[in-house]
Design a protein around this motif. Structure first.
Motif, PDB file in Angstrom:
ATOM      1  N   ALA A 159      -1.814 -17.321   8.414  1.00 23.12           N
ATOM      2  CA  ALA A 159      -0.518 -17.536   9.064  1.00 23.12           C
ATOM      3  C   ALA A 159      -0.387 -16.755  10.367  1.00 23.12           C
ATOM      4  O   ALA A 159       0.649 -16.832  11.033  1.00 23.12           O
ATOM      5  CB  ALA A 159       0.614 -17.137   8.111  1.00 23.12           C
ATOM      6  N   GLY A 160      -1.428 -15.989  10.748  1.00 25.76           N
ATOM      7  CA  GLY A 160      -1.370 -15.192  11.965  1.00 25.76           C
ATOM      8  C   GLY A 160      -0.488 -13.975  11.845  1.00 25.76           C
ATOM      9  O   GLY A 160       0.040 -13.489  12.844  1.00 25.76           O
ATOM     10  N   GLU A 161      -0.321 -13.448  10.620  1.00 31.13           N
ATOM     11  CA  GLU A 161       0.601 -12.340  10.396  1.00 31.13           C
ATOM     12  C   GLU A 161      -0.090 -11.096   9.846  1.00 31.13           C
ATOM     13  O   GLU A 161       0.586 -10.158   9.434  1.00 31.13           O
ATOM     14  CB  GLU A 161       1.698 -12.775   9.413  1.00 31.13           C
ATOM     15  CG  GLU A 161       2.548 -13.928   9.924  1.00 31.13           C
ATOM     16  CD  GLU A 161       3.540 -14.402   8.883  1.00 31.13           C
ATOM     17  OE1 GLU A 161       3.405 -13.974   7.713  1.00 31.13           O
ATOM     18  OE2 GLU A 161       4.438 -15.193   9.228  1.00 31.13           O
ATOM     19  N   LEU A 162      -1.410 -11.070   9.808  1.00 28.45           N
ATOM     20  CA  LEU A 162      -2.118  -9.918   9.241  1.00 28.45           C
ATOM     21  C   LEU A 162      -2.202  -8.790  10.268  1.00 28.45           C
ATOM     22  O   LEU A 162      -2.692  -8.983  11.377  1.00 28.45           O
ATOM     23  CB  LEU A 162      -3.526 -10.323   8.812  1.00 28.45           C
ATOM     24  CG  LEU A 162      -4.398  -9.200   8.238  1.00 28.45           C
ATOM     25  CD1 LEU A 162      -3.789  -8.654   6.951  1.00 28.45           C
ATOM     26  CD2 LEU A 162      -5.810  -9.698   7.995  1.00 28.45           C
ATOM     27  N   ASN A 163      -1.739  -7.636   9.887  1.00 25.48           N
ATOM     28  CA  ASN A 163      -1.776  -6.464  10.767  1.00 25.48           C
ATOM     29  C   ASN A 163      -2.929  -5.550  10.361  1.00 25.48           C
ATOM     30  O   ASN A 163      -2.726  -4.438   9.897  1.00 25.48           O
ATOM     31  CB  ASN A 163      -0.453  -5.704  10.704  1.00 25.48           C
ATOM     32  CG  ASN A 163      -0.417  -4.561  11.722  1.00 25.48           C
ATOM     33  OD1 ASN A 163      -1.310  -4.426  12.555  1.00 25.48           O
ATOM     34  ND2 ASN A 163       0.604  -3.740  11.643  1.00 25.48           N
ATOM     35  N   LEU A 164      -4.152  -6.038  10.515  1.00 27.80           N
ATOM     36  CA  LEU A 164      -5.318  -5.243  10.140  1.00 27.80           C
ATOM     37  C   LEU A 164      -5.506  -4.066  11.082  1.00 27.80           C
ATOM     38  O   LEU A 164      -5.905  -2.970  10.672  1.00 27.80           O
ATOM     39  CB  LEU A 164      -6.567  -6.138  10.142  1.00 27.80           C
ATOM     40  CG  LEU A 164      -7.868  -5.505   9.667  1.00 27.80           C
ATOM     41  CD1 LEU A 164      -7.728  -4.936   8.258  1.00 27.80           C
ATOM     42  CD2 LEU A 164      -8.997  -6.535   9.714  1.00 27.80           C
ATOM     43  N   VAL A 165      -5.192  -4.276  12.362  1.00 27.87           N
ATOM     44  CA  VAL A 165      -5.310  -3.197  13.347  1.00 27.87           C
ATOM     45  C   VAL A 165      -4.398  -2.032  12.977  1.00 27.87           C
ATOM     46  O   VAL A 165      -4.805  -0.868  12.977  1.00 27.87           O
ATOM     47  CB  VAL A 165      -4.977  -3.723  14.757  1.00 27.87           C
ATOM     48  CG1 VAL A 165      -4.906  -2.571  15.759  1.00 27.87           C
ATOM     49  CG2 VAL A 165      -6.021  -4.738  15.207  1.00 27.87           C
ATOM     50  N   GLY A 166      -3.143  -2.350  12.644  1.00 23.53           N
ATOM     51  CA  GLY A 166      -2.213  -1.293  12.266  1.00 23.53           C
ATOM     52  C   GLY A 166      -2.642  -0.577  11.002  1.00 23.53           C
ATOM     53  O   GLY A 166      -2.450   0.637  10.864  1.00 23.53           O
TER      54      GLY A 166
END
Length: 381
Positions: A362-369
């Protein structure tokens, strides 16, 4: 156990029983023709009173075949014959086919089920490990063949690689043969790594390739703000929230992840520092004899953590298919490290990985954070 649970158990351990498929079908039919309460009532016992001709009609076979399979089930110690002398069956006197022997064997069948499940999990882990080695060997050969087109060793390693069994054939190998193949595959990849190092003569190449792989993964992930834990953090880790609700924590998370120094910290040792102790143990085992871990070492370490975290092979394969192996590995690393989060520990790693896979789609994964937060907690950012 309830009657339906006994039927499910028989279906799962049918291979361990050593009986033919028609005999197993008959056993399941006999179970279905008993009263459900007879399996749970301590004052009753399950008995099938149906005549052989009726059972044969419902199963689409002859009474003679039913008699043959009944005899096999009796010899296997799963049912007992309580029919009258003339072969008739009746509820009066419990004259029929008793399934009490099957009840006595339930603990044995449960142990067999656990062994079959463990064997399946181990096989899937080994197949996934071979997938990692296969992709790495293929990438190395594509790099080495143009650089060393006439090298006899490269050609020999290529021929050996092309002879590897396919994934479908791999699952049919015996456990010892599969272990032997994995050992040979790992040796081939190690030799290809050594040839590449000799060919390009760059001590920093491995680390540069590692950083580029991780950087490409994190740059493809949108930087959504989720610095403050949410209710879903217990299972999913980093559910996105509205920027206004996070305030300074949100701005700090974005500042850290967008800092020019961010990618410089994505080194093999930087990621190792934020991993859990068990993850680091497997990582060090996979990278033994090398100056620094490779991407493949992180992938193999993640694979070894999956069964310990309770993450099913299907959840891992789905994550790899949708996100790519490197992103899936980073998600496992984050989930594993956050099992002991001081505020919102992840209690269901399998559900967390599936949730992260859906967020990525869904383009909502905050892996960087998530990685930035782990580095901040570990004191490496």
């Amino acid at each position: 156990m309830q009657r339906s649970q006994v039927g499910d158990l028989i279906r799962e351990v049918r291979r361990a029983l050593g009986l033919s498929a028609p005999a197993i079908t008959l056993l399941q039919k006999l179970i279905d023709m008993t009263r459900p309460r007879d399996w749970t009532d301590p004052h009753s016992e399950p008995v099938c009173y149906a005549a052989q001709v009726r059972i044969a009609h419902e199963l689409g076979c002859s009474p003679r075949q039913i008699r043959t399979h009944e005899a096999r089930l009796i010899r296997a110690g799963l049912i007992e014959d309580r029919r009258r002398a003339n072969g008739s069956r009746s509820k009066h006197g419990l004259c029929g086919l008793g399934l009490t022997p099957l009840i006595r064997r339930i603990p044995e069948l449960l142990a067999a089920r656990d062994r079959l499940r463990d064997a399946w999990t181990d096989q899937e882990r080994r197949v996934s490990r071979r997938s990692v080695l296969y992709r790495r060997a293929k990438a190395l050969l594509m790099e080495l063949q143009p650089a060393r087109p006439d090298d006899a060793e490269v050609n020999a390693l290529t021929a050996s690689f092309l002879a590897w069994p396919s994934s479908s054939r791999l699952r049919r190998l015996r456990p010892n043969d599969l272990a032997t193949h994995l050992s040979a595959a790992a040796h081939l990849v190690d030799r290809l790594e050594a040839l590449r190092a000799m060919t390009f003569e760059s001590s920093g190449r491995a680390d540069g390739e590692f950083r580029r792989s991780i950087k490409a993964t994190t740059e493809a992930t949108p930087v959504l703000c989720s610095a403050r834990p949410s209710a879903g953090g217990r299972d999913g880790g980093d559910e996105p929230r509205e920027r206004a609700n996070n305030g300074a924590d949100c701005r700090e998370s974005e500042r850290r992840s967008r800092s020019p120094d961010w990618t410089r910290r994505l080194t093999p040792f930087g990621l190792r520092a934020i991993a859990s102790d068990p993850f680091r143990l497997y990582l060090d085992h996979e990278s033994r004899g090398r100056t620094q871990p490779r991407i493949e070492d992180f992938l193999l370490a993640a694979l070894r953590r999956l069964p310990e975290l309770g993450i099913s092979p299907s959840a891992w394969e789905d994550a790899c298919d949708r996100m790519g192996e490197v992103t899936a590995m980073l998600c496992v690393l984050v989930i594993d490290a956050n099992r002991h989060h001081p505020v919102t520990p992840i209690r269901r790693p399998g559900g967390a990985l599936r949730a992260m896979t859906k967020r990525h789609a869904a383009g909502e994964l905050n892996l960087v954070g998530s990685l930035a937060g782990l580095m901040a907690r570990a004191g490496t950012s």
